[in-house]
Design an enzyme around this catalytic site. Structure first.
Site, short mmCIF file in Angstrom:
data_model
loop_
_atom_site.label_atom_id
_atom_site.label_comp_id
_atom_site.label_asym_id
_atom_site.label_seq_id
_atom_site.Cartn_x
_atom_site.Cartn_y
_atom_site.Cartn_z
N ARG A 118 4.32 7.44 2.30
CA ARG A 118 3.51 8.30 3.23
C ARG A 118 3.71 7.77 4.60
NH1 ARG A 118 -0.90 10.89 3.61
NH2 ARG A 118 -2.37 10.52 5.55
N CYS A 140 -1.59 10.84 -3.33
CA CYS A 140 -0.94 9.71 -4.17
C CYS A 140 -2.11 9.33 -5.04
CB CYS A 140 -0.49 8.66 -3.28
SG CYS A 140 -1.87 7.58 -2.47
N LYS A 161 3.77 -5.45 6.21
CA LYS A 161 4.47 -3.94 6.24
C LYS A 161 3.78 -2.93 7.07
CE LYS A 161 2.49 -1.62 2.74
NZ LYS A 161 2.02 -0.31 2.84
N ASN A 162 2.17 -2.85 7.14
CA ASN A 162 1.73 -1.47 7.85
C ASN A 162 1.71 -1.96 9.21
OD1 ASN A 162 1.15 -0.84 5.34
ND2 ASN A 162 -0.93 -1.32 5.20
N ASP A 188 -7.71 -2.14 1.71
CA ASP A 188 -6.44 -2.62 1.02
C ASP A 188 -6.70 -4.18 0.34
OD1 ASP A 188 -4.20 -1.52 3.37
OD2 ASP A 188 -5.41 -0.58 2.13
N ARG A 198 -5.21 12.36 0.72
CA ARG A 198 -4.40 11.86 1.87
C ARG A 198 -3.86 12.82 2.96
NH1 ARG A 198 -2.33 6.87 0.28
NH2 ARG A 198 -2.21 6.11 2.72
N ARG A 203 6.63 -2.49 -3.43
CA ARG A 203 6.71 -1.78 -2.11
C ARG A 203 5.98 -2.64 -1.18
NH1 ARG A 203 3.95 3.95 -2.62
NH2 ARG A 203 4.30 3.31 -0.22
N VAL A 215 -13.41 4.25 2.25
CA VAL A 215 -12.32 4.90 2.99
C VAL A 215 -11.64 5.70 2.26
CG1 VAL A 215 -10.35 4.11 4.28
CG2 VAL A 215 -12.35 2.76 4.20
C1 EPZ Z 1 -3.03 3.29 6.48
O1 EPZ Z 1 -2.91 4.52 5.84
C2 EPZ Z 1 -2.39 2.12 5.70
N1 EPZ Z 1 -1.12 2.58 5.34
C3 EPZ Z 1 -3.00 2.10 4.25
O2 EPZ Z 1 -2.48 1.04 3.40
C4 EPZ Z 1 -4.56 1.58 4.66
O3 EPZ Z 1 -5.12 1.57 3.18
C5 EPZ Z 1 -5.22 2.73 5.45
O4 EPZ Z 1 -4.32 2.83 6.67
C6 EPZ Z 1 -6.70 2.29 5.68
O5 EPZ Z 1 -6.55 1.19 6.32
C7 EPZ Z 1 -0.16 2.16 6.31
O6 EPZ Z 1 -0.38 1.58 7.61
C8 EPZ Z 1 1.22 2.54 5.97
P1 EPZ Z 1 -5.83 6.53 7.06
P2 EPZ Z 1 -3.27 5.80 6.17
O7 EPZ Z 1 -5.23 7.70 7.79
O8 EPZ Z 1 -3.00 5.63 7.75
C9 EPZ Z 1 -8.82 10.10 5.51
C10 EPZ Z 1 -1.47 -0.08 1.72
O9 EPZ Z 1 -1.86 -0.30 0.49
N2 EPZ Z 1 -7.64 10.96 6.46
O10 EPZ Z 1 -6.66 5.52 8.02
O11 EPZ Z 1 -2.85 6.75 5.36
C11 EPZ Z 1 -7.87 9.70 4.48
O12 EPZ Z 1 -7.66 10.61 3.33
C12 EPZ Z 1 -1.91 1.39 2.16
O13 EPZ Z 1 -0.82 -0.72 2.34
C13 EPZ Z 1 -7.99 12.30 6.66
O14 EPZ Z 1 -8.94 12.70 6.25
O15 EPZ Z 1 -4.90 5.99 6.03
C14 EPZ Z 1 -8.55 8.42 4.04
O16 EPZ Z 1 -9.56 8.87 3.09
C15 EPZ Z 1 -2.61 1.85 1.43
N3 EPZ Z 1 -7.13 13.18 7.49
C16 EPZ Z 1 -8.93 7.97 5.39
O17 EPZ Z 1 -8.90 9.03 6.17
C17 EPZ Z 1 -6.32 12.48 8.23
O18 EPZ Z 1 -5.48 13.04 8.98
C18 EPZ Z 1 -8.35 6.70 5.92
O19 EPZ Z 1 -6.82 7.03 5.91
C19 EPZ Z 1 -6.06 11.09 8.16
C20 EPZ Z 1 -6.80 10.38 7.07
#
Ligand code: EPZ
Length: 417
Positions: free
Chosen positions: A92, A116, A22-23, A303, A121, A396, A325
């Site tokens: 998202r 969420c 999915k990701n 995840d 996020r 989802r 994370v």
């Molecule tokens: C991706 O989300 C995945 N989703 C998430 O999977 C996964 O948990 C996550 O990466 C971490 O591996 C998709 O790929 C669609 P991040 P993403 O940006 O990109 C902070 C699932 O269950 N952050 O790596 O949103 C954020 O708040 C989903 O399949 C900032 O502070 O994750 C978080 O604490 C859930 N500022 C951390 O980084 C930003 O601009 C990691 O978020 C961006 C992120």
């Protein structure tokens, strides 16, 4: 609204096919916006999030055919550059259209994704990176309004955000000049996206390391691509097998995408065998408590934290689980305690003390992976029936999960309320 009913206590045995990730599918679909010709994606999973991304790209004017696991996306002529709140709030990953839309058309209007269940996020890293590349970014009425021609830049991410890495990678592929992105995410989904973009004519090197270099090009063409297997679905099925005292083999998986996780399964008492793309896990001598801290790849995946916690509720001894994370990713804890688990929360750590068994109960799904954790708990609950409401959270990220678990011997069904 659907519910899933589980009568647990039955060891899962057998083989299950893992679907496309999915990701990976979601950013790959967004990346097709960059192409002046049609792209074809194989091994696309049949998931609600994929349907949402399909709807979003179609709202821009893309022509999409999606049959089975095969999808063609023709984004050669788009006539709308606004990603509306009602679609972005559902998923998202819709925010991944910002980088490609801006890079190709020099303009985009994308709703802020909002928070969420697992956290606020933010998208500050996405926006800082695009501004560094020369974009004018304004926030108005909850929308990001981005304009301007992008140029190559050296940019370091504050955190190796997966989504920010993907947005900036796609934007840089069409920027003028060379971009070096530092402290980027190293997840397999980043490498898959880089392979897809390079097949479209991009010039990207270093994906999978913490420094990616992109030489911008003037245009990107169409291509065909096979989506990598879903490592989180792989891990979820292996955990379900061990948590129920069973023996499950996942086919078409990629063990290189789960290095730390497979070692932790072994530390928890699992006999884990890898044969090419087949991964088998069983815990014939019971489960042992292990300490886990989630990390960006190649660390233990956030995840899989909730699903692992469900399994460790039944292990001998204590497990200390730290979520580094996300700021609020223990949504499953309250429901697991209602099923008889012994868990204490202490800030970003959960102390899980093994118990002899869990009992089925009516529970509520809250987010995708916490819901998967409740399924694992219900399957391993020796007594009673577990009824999981708000199953749309599970749909989802998992395709027909009840049918595939039933094929492994689970007593599980979906009921429509
Ligand atoms: C991706 O989300 C995945 N989703 C998430 O999977 C996964 O948990 C996550 O990466 C971490 O591996 C998709 O790929 C669609 P991040 P993403 O940006 O990109 C902070 C699932 O269950 N952050 O790596 O949103 C954020 O708040 C989903 O399949 C900032 O502070 O994750 C978080 O604490 C859930 N500022 C951390 O980084 C930003 O601009 C990691 O978020 C961006 C992120």
């Amino acid at each position: 609204m659907d519910r899933i009913l589980i009568r647990g206590g039955r060891p899962l045995r057998g083989t299950v096919q893992v679907r496309g990730a999915k990701n990976s599918a979601l950013p790959l679909m967004a990346a097709s916006i960059l192409a002046e010709e049609a792209c074809t994606l194989h091994n696309i999973p049949c998931l609600h999030d994929v349907f949402t991304m399909d709807k979003l790209l179609s709202s821009f004017g893309a022509k999409i055919e999606f049959t089975g696991r095969y999808m063609t996306i023709d984004a050669s002529t788009l006539d709308n550059f606004v990603a509306h709140y009602d679609l972005v709030r559902k998923m998202r990953a819709s925010f991944f259209v910002l980088g490609p839309m801006l890079a190709r058309f020099q303009k985009a209007r994308v709703s802020l994704p909002g928070g969420c269940a697992i956290g606020t996020r933010p998208v500050d890293i996405h926006l800082k990176g695009l501004e560094a590349m020369g974009a004018n970014i304004a926030i108005e009425d909850g929308y990001v309004i981005a304009e301007g021609a992008l140029k190559g830049v050296d940019f370091s991410l504050d955190f190796p955000s997966v989504g920010a890495t993907e947005n900036l990678l796609m934007a840089a592929s069409r920027a003028r000049g060379v971009t070096r992105l530092n402290n980027v995410a190293r997840e397999p989904e980043i490498v898959d996206l880089a392979h897809f973009l390079n097949a479209m004519g991009a010039q990207i090197s270093g994906a999978g390391t913490d420094l990616i270099t992109i030489v911008g090009v003037d245009a990107l063409g169409g291509t065909e691509h096979v989506v990598i297997p879903d490592r989180i679905e792989t891990g979820t099925f292996l955990i379900a097998g061990m948590a129920t005292g069973g023996d499950v083999t996942v086919q078409n998986a990629n063990p290189d995408h789960l290095p730390t996780f497979l070692n932790k399964l072994r530390d928890a008492g699992g006999e884990v065998e890898v044969h090419g793309t087949r991964i088998r896990a069983a815990a014939k001598n019971g489960l042992k408590g292990v300490d886990i801290t989630t990390q960006p790849f190649p660390g233990f995946p956030t995840d899989l934290q909730a699903q692992m916690m469900s399994m460790l509720c039944l292990a001998q001894g204590v497990s200390v689980m730290r979520e580094s994370v996300f700021e609020n990713r223990f949504m499953q804890v309250a429901e697991l305690i209602r099923m008889g688990a012994d868990i204490d929360l202490d800030g970003t750590a959960a102390i899980v003390r093994g118990v002899n068994g869990l009992s089925g109960a009516p529970v509520m799904a809250s987010d995708l992976r916490a819901s998967a954790a409740l399924v694992v708990a219900g399957l391993s609950a020796a007594k009673g029936e577990t009824s999981i409401a708000r199953v749309y959270h599970i749909d989802r990220g998992y395709e027909r999960i009840e049918e595939r678990l039933a094929s492994l011997g689970a007593d599980i069904e979906r009921v429509r309320d």
